[in-house]
Scaffold this active site. Structure first.
Site, PDB file in Angstrom:
ATOM      1  N   ARG A  35       0.827  -1.219   0.000  1.00  0.00           N
ATOM      2  CA  ARG A  35       0.000   0.000   0.000  1.00  0.00           C
ATOM      3  C   ARG A  35       0.858   1.265   0.000  1.00  0.00           C
ATOM      4  O   ARG A  35       0.536   2.236  -0.684  1.00  0.00           O
ATOM      5  CB  ARG A  35      -0.937  -0.015   1.200  1.00  0.00           C
ATOM      6  CG  ARG A  35      -1.872  -1.205   1.146  1.00  0.00           C
ATOM      7  CD  ARG A  35      -3.294  -0.833   1.411  1.00  0.00           C
ATOM      8  NE  ARG A  35      -4.148  -1.930   1.003  1.00  0.00           N
ATOM      9  CZ  ARG A  35      -5.269  -2.266   1.608  1.00  0.00           C
ATOM     10  NH1 ARG A  35      -5.669  -1.599   2.654  1.00  0.00           N
ATOM     11  NH2 ARG A  35      -6.004  -3.259   1.152  1.00  0.00           N
ATOM     12  N   ARG A  82      13.825 -21.810   4.419  1.00  0.00           N
ATOM     13  CA  ARG A  82      15.224 -21.605   4.800  1.00  0.00           C
ATOM     14  C   ARG A  82      16.036 -22.237   3.668  1.00  0.00           C
ATOM     15  O   ARG A  82      16.055 -23.448   3.538  1.00  0.00           O
ATOM     16  CB  ARG A  82      15.522 -22.246   6.156  1.00  0.00           C
ATOM     17  CG  ARG A  82      14.816 -21.535   7.315  1.00  0.00           C
ATOM     18  CD  ARG A  82      15.292 -21.999   8.674  1.00  0.00           C
ATOM     19  NE  ARG A  82      14.804 -21.120   9.729  1.00  0.00           N
ATOM     20  CZ  ARG A  82      13.869 -21.434  10.607  1.00  0.00           C
ATOM     21  NH1 ARG A  82      13.316 -22.628  10.582  1.00  0.00           N
ATOM     22  NH2 ARG A  82      13.495 -20.575  11.537  1.00  0.00           N
ATOM     23  N   THR A 136      10.499 -12.005  13.284  1.00  0.00           N
ATOM     24  CA  THR A 136      10.802 -13.271  13.962  1.00  0.00           C
ATOM     25  C   THR A 136      10.175 -13.221  15.354  1.00  0.00           C
ATOM     26  O   THR A 136      10.199 -12.171  15.996  1.00  0.00           O
ATOM     27  CB  THR A 136      12.327 -13.525  14.113  1.00  0.00           C
ATOM     28  OG1 THR A 136      12.540 -14.546  15.103  1.00  0.00           O
ATOM     29  CG2 THR A 136      13.107 -12.299  14.546  1.00  0.00           C
ATOM     30  N   ASP A 138      11.368 -14.448  17.886  1.00  0.00           N
ATOM     31  CA  ASP A 138      12.404 -14.538  18.930  1.00  0.00           C
ATOM     32  C   ASP A 138      12.822 -13.199  19.537  1.00  0.00           C
ATOM     33  O   ASP A 138      13.451 -13.179  20.597  1.00  0.00           O
ATOM     34  CB  ASP A 138      13.643 -15.242  18.379  1.00  0.00           C
ATOM     35  CG  ASP A 138      13.428 -16.727  18.169  1.00  0.00           C
ATOM     36  OD1 ASP A 138      12.384 -17.240  18.624  1.00  0.00           O
ATOM     37  OD2 ASP A 138      14.293 -17.376  17.558  1.00  0.00           O
ATOM     38  N   GLY A 181      12.525 -20.082  21.278  1.00  0.00           N
ATOM     39  CA  GLY A 181      13.674 -19.177  21.404  1.00  0.00           C
ATOM     40  C   GLY A 181      14.928 -20.014  21.302  1.00  0.00           C
ATOM     41  O   GLY A 181      15.482 -20.447  22.307  1.00  0.00           O
ATOM     42  N   ARG A 182      15.329 -20.254  20.043  1.00  0.00           N
ATOM     43  CA  ARG A 182      16.431 -21.175  19.798  1.00  0.00           C
ATOM     44  C   ARG A 182      17.726 -20.723  20.478  1.00  0.00           C
ATOM     45  O   ARG A 182      18.415 -21.501  21.100  1.00  0.00           O
ATOM     46  CB  ARG A 182      16.641 -21.275  18.288  1.00  0.00           C
ATOM     47  CG  ARG A 182      17.353 -22.515  17.868  1.00  0.00           C
ATOM     48  CD  ARG A 182      17.570 -22.577  16.392  1.00  0.00           C
ATOM     49  NE  ARG A 182      16.834 -21.569  15.638  1.00  0.00           N
ATOM     50  CZ  ARG A 182      16.302 -21.806  14.470  1.00  0.00           C
ATOM     51  NH1 ARG A 182      16.351 -22.997  13.944  1.00  0.00           N
ATOM     52  NH2 ARG A 182      15.714 -20.840  13.793  1.00  0.00           N
ATOM     53  N   GLY A 196       3.707 -14.891  35.847  1.00  0.00           N
ATOM     54  CA  GLY A 196       3.957 -15.072  37.290  1.00  0.00           C
ATOM     55  C   GLY A 196       4.710 -16.350  37.605  1.00  0.00           C
ATOM     56  O   GLY A 196       4.450 -17.009  38.622  1.00  0.00           O
TER      57      GLY A 196
HETATM   58  O1  F6P Z   1      13.374 -18.451  14.904  1.00  0.00           O
HETATM   59  C1  F6P Z   1      12.051 -18.647  15.276  1.00  0.00           C
HETATM   60  C2  F6P Z   1      11.833 -20.025  15.799  1.00  0.00           C
HETATM   61  O2  F6P Z   1      10.457 -20.160  16.057  1.00  0.00           O
HETATM   62  C3  F6P Z   1      12.649 -20.408  17.022  1.00  0.00           C
HETATM   63  O3  F6P Z   1      12.148 -19.857  18.221  1.00  0.00           O
HETATM   64  C4  F6P Z   1      12.575 -21.901  16.957  1.00  0.00           C
HETATM   65  O4  F6P Z   1      13.619 -22.515  17.615  1.00  0.00           O
HETATM   66  C5  F6P Z   1      12.668 -22.158  15.490  1.00  0.00           C
HETATM   67  O5  F6P Z   1      12.174 -21.016  14.848  1.00  0.00           O
HETATM   68  C6  F6P Z   1      11.930 -23.375  15.025  1.00  0.00           C
HETATM   69  O6  F6P Z   1      12.136 -23.510  13.672  1.00  0.00           O
HETATM   70  P1  F6P Z   1      11.385 -24.588  12.758  1.00  0.00           P
HETATM   71  O7  F6P Z   1       9.977 -24.124  12.586  1.00  0.00           O
HETATM   72  O8  F6P Z   1      12.151 -24.578  11.487  1.00  0.00           O
HETATM   73  O9  F6P Z   1      11.463 -25.861  13.513  1.00  0.00           O
END
Ligand code: F6P
Length: 334
Positions: A35, A82, A136, A138, A181-182, A196
């Site tokens: 847009r 990826r 992302t 993360d 959170g890799r 909490g």
């Molecule tokens: O980078 C985002 C994320 O969701 C990470 O928190 C997680 O470890 C990863 O991707 C999982 O990736 P996939 O969906 O390829 O298993």
């Protein structure tokens, strides 16, 4: 300059794509790009399946109508991937050929660290300007306070933990809940504070197991009937299953339960905050391209749009503030 002013630009065709793990709000970002670009008379192309689609020429014109009715949808209408092929010079050459075949003069990339690493290399080889938007769950990108998708992901995790709390409260149970959170503990820390939790294990705080055992024991002395521990998947303990197995004999009177929230956190309708963030950044990314910017990510720092070179975004580590880590500690004592 008002956001309504037209730019005297030379660029006529740009592309947008999503890459890496999908994140809620990516669609709102694509919509904002299309847009905002239309206002300047730009033609926008959607590249499907990230860098892999760029290599394979999976590129189609995106009209304004193509982005209607998507602001509330999770996932990404452009799909994502990826790509291993993009890591090779031949792959990047093919991607360049595809962009040139469509006369694309600038690209907006929505993704994370890997996405911007690829864009940085690509620019050095082929000189097509890229502008990035942080997408992302993360929240681990330097150059922005928040990434698109993070707010939705923590809210999903918090909602899940609220439900676990109801059942935990009805029995004597120790719950270990693993969040995504890799390599980063942002989701764990924010989710832990907001739900909490009695303990939060994240990669940014190493060797915290003994401390956790002490905190849980103190809680039991105070007649606490249940405890919730949030564990980031990237924690050095190895995750919720491992940590639960390691410490359960310390608590013989409690049943230990593990929940892994997993990919639930990646889906769902984006929160208002994620939609606004994606909309602001999508607009800012188009403006940056038209201003001749390249190899930068647009982000939000202290509620202001900031541009940060890709190099900095991918090399500088973003870690949670000490203030927030301390707060988590204080509030867990409850
Ligand atoms: O980078 C985002 C994320 O969701 C990470 O928190 C997680 O470890 C990863 O991707 C999982 O990736 P996939 O969906 O390829 O298993």
């Amino acid at each position: 300059m008002s956001i309504f002013e037209s730019k005297n630009q030379l660029m006529k065709r740009i592309a947008v794509f999503t890459s890496g793990g999908d994140a809620p709000g990516m669609n709102a970002g694509v919509r904002a790009v299309v847009r905002s670009a239309s206002r300047h008379g730009l033609h926008v192309y959607g590249i499907y399946r990230g860098y892999q689609g760029m290599i394979e020429g999976d590129i189609k014109r995106l009209e304004k109508e193509d982005v209607k009715n998507i602001i509330h949808r999770g996932g990404t209408i452009l799909k994502t991937a990826r790509s291993m092929d993009f890591m090779t010079q031949e792959g990047r050459q093919q991607a360049y050929d595809s962009l040139i075949a469509h006369d694309i003069e600038g690209v907006i990339a929505i993704g994370g660290n890997g996405t911007f690493t690829g864009a940085d290399i690509f620019y050095k080889e082929h000189k097509i300007p890229f502008v990035g938007m942080p997408g992302t769950i993360d929240n681990d990108l330097f150059g922005t306070d928040y990434t698109i998708g993070f707010d939705t992901a923590i809210n999903t995790a918090i909602n899940a933990i609220d439900k676990i709390r109801d059942t935990a409260d009805s029995h004597n149970r120790l719950f270990f809940i693993e969040v995504m959170g890799r390599h980063s503990g942002y989701i764990g820390l924010y989710t832990g504070i907001a739900s909490g939790a009695s303990g939060i294990l994240i990669p940014e705080k190493e060797n915290d197991t003994q401390h956790l055992i002490q905190t849980l024991k103190k809680g039991i002395k105070r007649k606490k009937l249940f405890s919730l521990v949030v564990v980031a998947e990237g924690d050095e303990s190895g995750g919720a299953i491992q940590i639960a197995n390691r410490i359960k004999e310390e608590f013989p009177l409690f049943e230990t339960k593990v929940t892994i929230i997993g990919h639930l956190q990646r889906g769902g309708s984006p929160t208002g905050n994620d939609r606004i963030l994606a909309s602001r950044l999508g607009h800012a990314a188009v403006e940056a391209l038209l201003d001749g910017k390249k190899n930068i990510m647009v982000g939000l720092v202290n509620n202001e749009i900031k541009q940060t070179p890709f190099k900095k975004c991918i090399t500088q580590e973003k870690i949670p503030s000490k203030g927030l880590l301390d707060l988590a500690e204080i509030l867990a004592m409850g």
